[in-house]
Scaffold this motif. Structure first.
Motif, mmCIF file in Angstrom:
data_model
loop_
_atom_site.group_PDB
_atom_site.id
_atom_site.type_symbol
_atom_site.label_atom_id
_atom_site.label_comp_id
_atom_site.label_asym_id
_atom_site.label_seq_id
_atom_site.Cartn_x
_atom_site.Cartn_y
_atom_site.Cartn_z
ATOM 1 N N VAL A 148 -6.654 3.085 -1.018
ATOM 2 C CA VAL A 148 -6.270 4.472 -0.782
ATOM 3 C C VAL A 148 -7.259 5.373 -1.507
ATOM 4 O O VAL A 148 -7.511 5.189 -2.699
ATOM 5 C CB VAL A 148 -4.840 4.759 -1.296
ATOM 6 N N PHE A 153 0.902 -3.338 5.900
ATOM 7 C CA PHE A 153 1.579 -2.612 4.831
ATOM 8 C C PHE A 153 1.455 -3.325 3.482
ATOM 9 O O PHE A 153 1.593 -2.697 2.435
ATOM 10 C CB PHE A 153 3.065 -2.446 5.145
ATOM 11 N N HIS A 194 0.858 -1.184 0.000
ATOM 12 C CA HIS A 194 0.000 0.000 0.000
ATOM 13 C C HIS A 194 0.895 1.237 0.000
ATOM 14 O O HIS A 194 2.117 1.144 0.189
ATOM 15 C CB HIS A 194 -0.905 0.008 1.240
ATOM 16 N N SER A 195 0.306 2.395 -0.187
ATOM 17 C CA SER A 195 1.068 3.640 -0.162
ATOM 18 C C SER A 195 1.597 3.893 1.247
ATOM 19 O O SER A 195 0.823 3.953 2.210
ATOM 20 C CB SER A 195 0.178 4.803 -0.614
ATOM 21 N N LEU A 196 2.910 4.029 1.357
ATOM 22 C CA LEU A 196 3.554 4.210 2.654
ATOM 23 C C LEU A 196 4.244 5.568 2.725
ATOM 24 O O LEU A 196 4.717 6.095 1.724
ATOM 25 C CB LEU A 196 4.591 3.110 2.901
ATOM 26 N N ASP A 254 -3.882 6.020 5.605
ATOM 27 C CA ASP A 254 -5.283 5.739 5.293
ATOM 28 C C ASP A 254 -5.937 4.835 6.326
ATOM 29 O O ASP A 254 -7.154 4.850 6.504
ATOM 30 C CB ASP A 254 -5.420 5.128 3.893
ATOM 31 N N ARG A 282 0.974 3.877 7.176
ATOM 32 C CA ARG A 282 -0.138 4.051 6.234
ATOM 33 C C ARG A 282 -1.121 5.015 6.859
ATOM 34 O O ARG A 282 -1.774 4.697 7.867
ATOM 35 C CB ARG A 282 -0.845 2.721 5.971
ATOM 36 N N ARG A 325 -0.228 -5.494 0.387
ATOM 37 C CA ARG A 325 -1.488 -5.680 -0.323
ATOM 38 C C ARG A 325 -1.720 -7.166 -0.557
ATOM 39 O O ARG A 325 -0.823 -7.891 -0.979
ATOM 40 C CB ARG A 325 -1.461 -4.950 -1.664
#
Length: 404
Positions: free
Chosen positions: A92, A83, A13-15, A30, A28, A85
């Protein structure tokens, strides 16, 4: 739970990465999941995020740092932090009210805020009777009317305070949540902005102080209304008295923020400036260790190595203030709040049990009982729930509890 891995490559995921104090905070925003990694661990994570396969990353780490890494354990830690996926959809999305947050703290908005406060200051100079005074509280001969009016008036003002925290956080793209919390025996509204731990320090101050800005603006508006609603002869009207009573209670709420041992906005400001992670928790553990030593229960001491070095350093002077602050609060409870509350309760019960009380007095007594007892009961409920849930908090949750 199995992980989808393509050719030994993990999907993330976006970190966010924030180097701070020789460590790196990764998280994260989100889902509000964060962890503190040493520099080498963060570097390894960044290699994996960049697309390096797990076996290749392990070899890179061994070559770079001269030691092996347990990649299976490292990946399991990343999974526990959520963290990784495990599907084809990255969870997100845009944070709600982010545009509103940016507008509320834009240069034009700051100009309006400055003008509003300036007008209120001018009115205070023109009519000193508008200055906060304890006499403003007694705008009615009926104490119940005063209590209910202040309660109903301070409720939206408190939410206004928290809304500014929320908007200041969402302006940065961080999810926020507001809840009812407890500070010792007091009920409070509190806003959690956990994502601030991955935001550069200079950007954290506005979300922390936004609530006090809201209080200042609210007091300015109330002062202006009190001035505009004066009677033709210049005396303050009933509406004006109510507004000024709310101003005074708002001033007390601002003063409360400086009781930083209660983990107020000022507490989080101070700990951020000092570079602390969980000063309150470390101080509480340090005090607990001292008590256990006095009781001869050294087998239950908490290992100081579990505390963040900066927290351990600052807690040496914070712990005495921590104890003194709670001692004062306990003294106020025992010698002021309990006697006054007991007098109110006994008077109300006497009124309810007497057979010759008028309906108005019965309603007054019943309402007083409901308002005061319900607040204490809810505070006790929160205390029990916190105690039960304390054992389930992970170390990361303890270290990164709300910072606004």
């Amino acid at each position: 739970m199995s992980l989808q891995v393509e050719g030994g490559t993990l999907r993330f995921h976006s970190l966010s990465f924030l180097p701070e104090g020789g460590e790196v905070v990764v998280g994260r925003t989100d889902v509000d999941s964060y962890g503190v990694f040493p520099d080498d661990g963060a570097a390894l994570l960044q290699e994996l995020v960049a697309g390096r396969a797990t076996e290749d990353a392990a070899q890179w780490y061994s070559k770079t740092y001269g030691e092996d890494v347990d990649m299976a354990e490292f990946v399991e830690t990343l999974r526990e932090l959520d963290f990784l996926r495990v599907d084809d959809v990255a969870r997100v999305g845009p944070v709600r009210w982010q545009r509103l947050g940016r507008a509320m703290f834009s240069p034009p908005a700051w100009c309006c805020y400055a003008l509003l406060v300036a007008v209120a200051v001018v009115l205070l100079v023109l009519d000193p009777r508008l200055l906060p005074s304890r006499q403003h509280i007694f705008f009615s001969p009926y104490l119940l009317v005063i209590e209910v009016t202040l309660f109903c008036g301070q409720l939206p003002l408190s939410m206004w305070h928290e809304m500014f925290h929320v908007l200041a956080g969402r302006r940065l793209g961080l999810p926020c949540r507001t809840r009812v919390g407890r500070r010792f025996y007091l009920l409070v509204f509190e806003t959690a902005i956990d994502g601030l731990v991955v935001v550069p320090r200079r950007k954290r101050y506005l979300p922390m102080l936004a609530g006090m800005l809201a209080d200042l603006l609210g007091m300015s508006v109330l002062t202006i209304v009190a001035y505009l609603t004066r009677e033709p002869d210049g005396t303050i009207s009933l509406v004006g008295h109510v507004c000024l009573a709310l101003v005074l209670t708002s001033v007390l709420r601002v003063v409360w923020q400086f009781y930083f041992f209660m983990r107020t906005d000022i507490y989080y400001l101070v700990t951020t400036v000092l570079g602390c992670v969980d000063l309150h928790g470390t101080s509480s553990a340090m005090i607990g260790n001292g008590v256990k030593r006095l009781l001869g229960r050294r087998d239950r001491l908490i290992d100081p190595e579990n505390w963040h070095p900066r927290d351990r350093q600052v807690a040496k002077w914070y712990a005495p203030l921590h104890v003194a602050g709670y001692a004062v609060m306990l003294a106020v409870l025992v010698f002021a709040i309990v006697p006054i509350g007991w007098q109110f309760l006994t008077t109300a019960m006497h009124t309810l049990l007497s057979g010759d009380a008028r309906p108005a007095r019965l309603a007054d007594a019943a309402a007083m009982l409901v308002i005061n007892v319900s607040q204490l009961a809810f505070a006790a409920f929160l205390a029990v729930r916190e105690r039960r849930g304390r054992g389930t908090l992970s170390s990361q949750e303890k270290n990164f509890k709300e910072r606004a």
